[in-house]
Design an enzyme around this catalytic site. Sequence first.
Site, PDB file in Angstrom:
ATOM      1  N   CYS A 134      -6.184  -2.928   7.254  1.00  0.00           N
ATOM      2  CA  CYS A 134      -7.384  -1.926   7.138  1.00  0.00           C
ATOM      3  C   CYS A 134      -8.721  -2.830   6.816  1.00  0.00           C
ATOM      4  CB  CYS A 134      -7.546  -0.843   6.475  1.00  0.00           C
ATOM      5  SG  CYS A 134      -6.879  -0.799   4.572  1.00  0.00           S
ATOM      6  N   CYS A 173       0.894  -1.345  -0.119  1.00  0.00           N
ATOM      7  CA  CYS A 173      -0.166  -0.108   0.168  1.00  0.00           C
ATOM      8  C   CYS A 173       0.950   1.284  -0.039  1.00  0.00           C
ATOM      9  CB  CYS A 173      -0.854   0.019   1.173  1.00  0.00           C
ATOM     10  SG  CYS A 173      -1.993   1.372   1.269  1.00  0.00           S
TER      11      CYS A 173
END
Length: 380
Positions: free
Chosen positions: A215, A118
């Site tokens: 997440c 990410c």
Amino acid sequence: MPLDHPLNSLGLPKPPSETRVVVAMSGGVDSSVVAAQLAEEGYDVVGVTLQLYDHGAALAKKGACCAGIDIHDARRVAEEMGFPHYVLDYENIFQDAVIDEFADSYLAGATPVPCIRCNERVKFKDLLQTARDLDADCMATGHYIQRKQGQNGPELHCATDANRDQSYFLFSTTPEQLDFLRFPLGHLPSKDATRELAAKYGLSVADKPDSQDICFVPNGNYAAVIEKLRPGAAEPGEIVHADGRVLGTHNGVIHYTIGQRRGLGIGGLSDPLYVVKLDVDKKHVVVGPKEMLSTRNVPVREINWLGDEPFDSRAEWQVSVKVRSTRPPREAVIRPLSPTTAEVELLSPEDGISPGQACVFYETEGSRILGGGWIWRGEG
């Protein structure tokens, strides 16, 4: 503009009021403090929050960044401190660049680290380009890592607080990205110091808990996410001893990781057994004694090198490496095979090294990060 203008606190030869800084805001206390501090110092701050996945189901979920409540918190901080704030929909980019590879890596028997991907593929690539498009002079984040000016340009260094250091997750930051990035929290002595700053600025997130989970993986249940992303992925198979004996059955290779001991469901054995290999093709979870986990040679690829000399300009490098985020660096020798591949020899063996994890390189004496790469199975 005169070149002799003194450098501001971000190392740029401009007054803060003429320096535009895009702050990547996750809605947590760290990035909120960065934005508030820079705004108070008079910088032209623009807050940007990424919506990374469908947060409709996650609005009530606490403990992960970039969900609905976090977008709200980031926007509130921007309002409190009086700077503009934008939310960018990066769901498709995140799905393609991070989530799909995460699922495929697990299905291939690896143990991926999606937070690194990410940072590499979303935050420090697409978001960084967005910051440039907004005519920003730099981009600041709330990561606990330090950027220091060296003789050959900016260098990446570990955070002052070893307990908060995020260098393992940022090894793939390139020299070009490092030139544009700033990490204002890296020198702080502790997380308490960050929260004290948040209280000083009167931020509503001063007491907000840290995010714990990946997440898009609520409660750390990787297997449930993989099954949702790849229906039929959890196919049953056999638990096999390294000597060939079938010891039991399992309900899917994705439920296991290298080095796992608990939850194997093969009790009644005199010696403890550990997962030593995942054979996806045969649907085998291979177990064996702990000594089978011990590894000294680690093949590494996709290397990002942050040293001053070309990576393959030497036959070997004496460094320290981390092969898991939770373990301290240990001395090793890196032998380059190409500009982006190498064999890493650990001077003392390590247990439970898994393909899909990162191997991060550090100066043995000092705090500098020299880059890193991805552990794989090698030619075998």
